[in-house]
Enzyme design. Structure first.
Site, PDB file in Angstrom:
ATOM      1  CG  ASP A 391      -1.860  -1.104   1.310  1.00  0.00           C
ATOM      2  OD1 ASP A 391      -2.078  -1.729   0.261  1.00  0.00           O
ATOM      3  OD2 ASP A 391      -2.377  -1.384   2.403  1.00  0.00           O
TER       4      ASP A 391
HETATM    5  P1  NAP Z   1       0.967  -3.867   3.132  1.00  0.00           P
HETATM    6  O1  NAP Z   1       0.318  -2.920   2.201  1.00  0.00           O
HETATM    7  O2  NAP Z   1       0.142  -4.409   4.237  1.00  0.00           O
HETATM    8  O3  NAP Z   1       1.541  -5.067   2.229  1.00  0.00           O
HETATM    9  C1  NAP Z   1       2.336  -6.048   2.753  1.00  0.00           C
HETATM   10  C2  NAP Z   1       2.724  -6.980   1.624  1.00  0.00           C
HETATM   11  O4  NAP Z   1       3.699  -7.848   2.154  1.00  0.00           O
HETATM   12  C3  NAP Z   1       1.588  -7.839   1.105  1.00  0.00           C
HETATM   13  O5  NAP Z   1       1.148  -7.406  -0.149  1.00  0.00           O
HETATM   14  C4  NAP Z   1       2.173  -9.270   1.095  1.00  0.00           C
HETATM   15  O6  NAP Z   1       2.080  -9.797  -0.224  1.00  0.00           O
HETATM   16  C5  NAP Z   1       3.625  -9.077   1.470  1.00  0.00           C
HETATM   17  N1  NAP Z   1       4.089 -10.109   2.381  1.00  0.00           N
HETATM   18  C6  NAP Z   1       3.443 -10.689   3.416  1.00  0.00           C
HETATM   19  N2  NAP Z   1       4.212 -11.605   3.993  1.00  0.00           N
HETATM   20  C7  NAP Z   1       5.379 -11.621   3.314  1.00  0.00           C
HETATM   21  C8  NAP Z   1       6.576 -12.372   3.435  1.00  0.00           C
HETATM   22  N3  NAP Z   1       6.729 -13.303   4.371  1.00  0.00           N
HETATM   23  N4  NAP Z   1       7.568 -12.109   2.567  1.00  0.00           N
HETATM   24  C9  NAP Z   1       7.436 -11.193   1.591  1.00  0.00           C
HETATM   25  N5  NAP Z   1       6.319 -10.448   1.434  1.00  0.00           N
HETATM   26  C10 NAP Z   1       5.303 -10.672   2.291  1.00  0.00           C
HETATM   27  O7  NAP Z   1       2.261  -3.244   3.791  1.00  0.00           O
HETATM   28  P2  NAP Z   1       2.787  -1.757   3.853  1.00  0.00           P
HETATM   29  O8  NAP Z   1       3.161  -1.260   2.500  1.00  0.00           O
HETATM   30  O9  NAP Z   1       3.801  -1.755   4.933  1.00  0.00           O
HETATM   31  O10 NAP Z   1       1.518  -0.895   4.287  1.00  0.00           O
HETATM   32  C11 NAP Z   1       1.016  -0.888   5.606  1.00  0.00           C
HETATM   33  C12 NAP Z   1      -0.505  -0.832   5.592  1.00  0.00           C
HETATM   34  O11 NAP Z   1      -0.987  -0.932   6.949  1.00  0.00           O
HETATM   35  C13 NAP Z   1      -1.040   0.472   5.030  1.00  0.00           C
HETATM   36  O12 NAP Z   1      -2.253   0.237   4.358  1.00  0.00           O
HETATM   37  C14 NAP Z   1      -1.294   1.289   6.276  1.00  0.00           C
HETATM   38  O13 NAP Z   1      -2.248   2.307   6.098  1.00  0.00           O
HETATM   39  C15 NAP Z   1      -1.814   0.206   7.209  1.00  0.00           C
HETATM   40  N6  NAP Z   1      -1.717   0.690   8.592  1.00  0.00           N
HETATM   41  C16 NAP Z   1      -0.505   0.880   9.148  1.00  0.00           C
HETATM   42  C17 NAP Z   1      -0.426   1.430  10.407  1.00  0.00           C
HETATM   43  C18 NAP Z   1       0.882   1.740  11.064  1.00  0.00           C
HETATM   44  O14 NAP Z   1       0.853   2.351  12.117  1.00  0.00           O
HETATM   45  N7  NAP Z   1       2.000   1.343  10.501  1.00  0.00           N
HETATM   46  C19 NAP Z   1      -1.579   1.758  11.094  1.00  0.00           C
HETATM   47  C20 NAP Z   1      -2.795   1.543  10.478  1.00  0.00           C
HETATM   48  C21 NAP Z   1      -2.850   0.995   9.231  1.00  0.00           C
HETATM   49  P3  NAP Z   1       2.189 -11.379  -0.464  1.00  0.00           P
HETATM   50  O15 NAP Z   1       1.163 -12.008   0.414  1.00  0.00           O
HETATM   51  O16 NAP Z   1       1.891 -11.537  -1.927  1.00  0.00           O
HETATM   52  O17 NAP Z   1       3.575 -11.797  -0.116  1.00  0.00           O
END
Ligand code: NAP
Length: 465
Positions: A391
């Protein structure tokens, strides 16, 4: 120790503890000083507890000791057994216990103090506020915990007439609370008031989706702080007032920062889309072909690059790949590649998630560059290496006004000359929506687990030596 000496010792302990809490917050704002901040907070908490135990009013330590032993027996294994990715739900359950304690103290104080109080006195106001916030934060935090732990559905739970019901329950809690303030002995209203506060906590959180839960937890943190400050006024305890105010404001500021980083308005999180994002278009629906390469092919390209920006995300955290990623960084630097890490404020599942993991793996702090500072460098970057992020690099947020995450600031990885993406498959990220970056001409997918693929790349780079 007589009453006067004990009071002086207590106030001195409270004063030092308050100073340490302020310093802790200040130091925790930077990775370089964060450990010192945690230590200052711990010492402050020990002083606060010891100071309270020295209080002249405390005459029997037996029950306190038993409670401390039970608390330690639960708290220590929790700290060791719960993985880093479960910190949001661990925080939620801690808030639930803390808020319950605040609410129960308020209830006990009410029965102790109410008979001697004038109707509408300041103490009665403070007690009501303390109980209202304490009890509603308790049940709200339990629901937040259950959603994050997936004990209950993470999707928003909505039903007809929900908002009027919420308003009615909250108004009911205020009215019964008001009756207790102005007629301090109307104790038959007491259980109704508590029940309405507890119910409101549940109603407040069930319509919010899992995706917004970390923001809600920051807000509940703020409520718990305000409840503690109200308790401080009721008990005339200055430490509680200071710490409650610090907790209340810092939780609120954190919630605002998270909303800003996700480009969501505060009211949208609390009353609007309610985390519907998680139920967006299904992952992997887009069946366009993507370009993929192996670790053997990627390693020489990385070695030849002048500059590499590593963009870590949630996948790196779940795979616990930070140490392998740090090794990869070291191998590349040894080969004269300029390597930086791009840090998105909401990458992972909690604020500062990537900073904590990379600090644990000893990546130098000055290599961690915030989103707004790294984006201008992206067009001059040879390789953007995305490791388990989705994301936070989703170009739909920037290019598609109709996207569920439109307007969310992203790390503009797509602008680099070559984009390499390490992930296991084509699954979507937390927001549950497709990412156009996978299909770009300059994108190469490196399918595999983040830890195994990073390890593989390190090995390949070593062999290239
Ligand atoms: P993300 O959008 O959640 O994507 C994580 C990706 O990691 C997935 O597409 C997954 O694809 C891949 N993945 C999972 N396990 C894996 C593994 N073992 N090895 C390799 N890849 C793996 O992550 P992000 O870009 O960090 O975004 C964070 C999200 O969380 C945002 O939408 C944000 O708004 C939300 N959020 C974060 C917080 C905060 O405080 N950080 C708070 C609220 C919401 P595959 O399954 O295809 O591998």
């Amino acid at each position: 120790m007589n009453a006067a000496t004990s009071e002086m010792a207590v106030q001195a302990a409270y004063l030092i503890a308050s100073g340490l809490f302020v310093l802790a917050l200040m130091w925790m704002s930077s990775p370089q000083t964060a450990r010192r901040g945690v230590l200052a907070g711990e010492i402050g908490m020990v002083l606060a507890v010891v100071g309270t135990l020295l209080h002249f009013d405390v005459v029997n330590y037996d029950l306190i000791l038993i409670a401390m032993l039970v608390g330690t027996a639960i708290g220590v294994p929790m700290a060791y057994l719960m993985p880093m990715t479960a910190i949001p739900q661990r925080t939620a359950i801690s808030h639930a216990f803390g808020a319950l304690a605040v609410g129960l103290i308020g209830a006990a104080e009410y029965f102790k103090l109410a008979p001697g109080q004038e109707a509408g006195s300041f103490v009665m106001w403070a007690l009501m506020l303390e109980m209202l916030l304490g009890f509603l934060t308790c049940t709200a935090s339990v629901i937040a915990f259950a959603k994050l732990q997936e004990i209950m559905p993470t999707r928003p739970i909505m039903f007809a007439g929900q908002r009027p019901l919420n308003v009615l329950v909250f108004a009911g809690a205020l009215v019964t609370g008001g009756m207790l303030i102005f007629t301090p002995l109307s104790s038959q209203m007491f259980p109704v008031f508590i029940a309405l506060a507890l119910l409101f906590g549940v109603l407040l959180v069930i319509p919010i989706g899992g995706a917004d839960m970390p923001t809600v937890i920051a807000l509940l943190n703020s409520y718990a702080g305000l409840a503690a400050a109200a308790m401080g006024f009721a008990l005339d305890n200055k430490l509680l007032i200071i710490v409650g105010a610090l907790d209340g404001t810092s939780g609120f500021i954190l919630a605002m920062i998270m909303c800003k980083a996700m480009n969501r308005s505060f009211s949208n999180v609390l009353f609007g889309g309610f985390g519907q994002l998680a139920a967006g278009p299904a992952a992997g629906v887009d069946e366009r072909p993507v370009r993929s390469m192996s670790g053997e092919e990627a390693a020489p390209m990385l070695e030849m690059a002048g500059s590499v920006v590593i963009i870590p995300g949630y996948g790196m955290a779940v795979a616990q790949a930070q140490h392998r990623v740090a090794e990869l960084y070291e191998r590349l630097e040894e080969k004269g590649v300029d390597v930086k890490f791009a840090i998105h404020p909401v990458a992972g599942r909690m604020p500062g998630h990537m900073n904590v993991l990379l600090a644990e793996a000893d990546v130098p702090y000055d290599k961690l560059i915030e989103l707004e500072d790294i984006n201008p460098d992206m067009p001059q970057t040879d390789v953007a290496l995305i490791i388990g992020a989705n994301d936070t690099v989703n170009t739909a947020a920037r290019d598609d006004p109709g996207s569920a995450i439109a307007g969310m600031p992203i790390i503009e990885a797509d602008k680099a000359r070559t984009v390499m993406i390490i992930k296991r498959g084509m699954s979507a990220g937390f927001a549950g929506i497709d990412n156009p970056i996978y299909f770009n001409e300059n994108t190469q997918m490196l399918f595999g687990d983040a830890k195994k693929m990073s390890e593989h790349l390190v090995k390949e780079l070593q062999e290239l030596a």
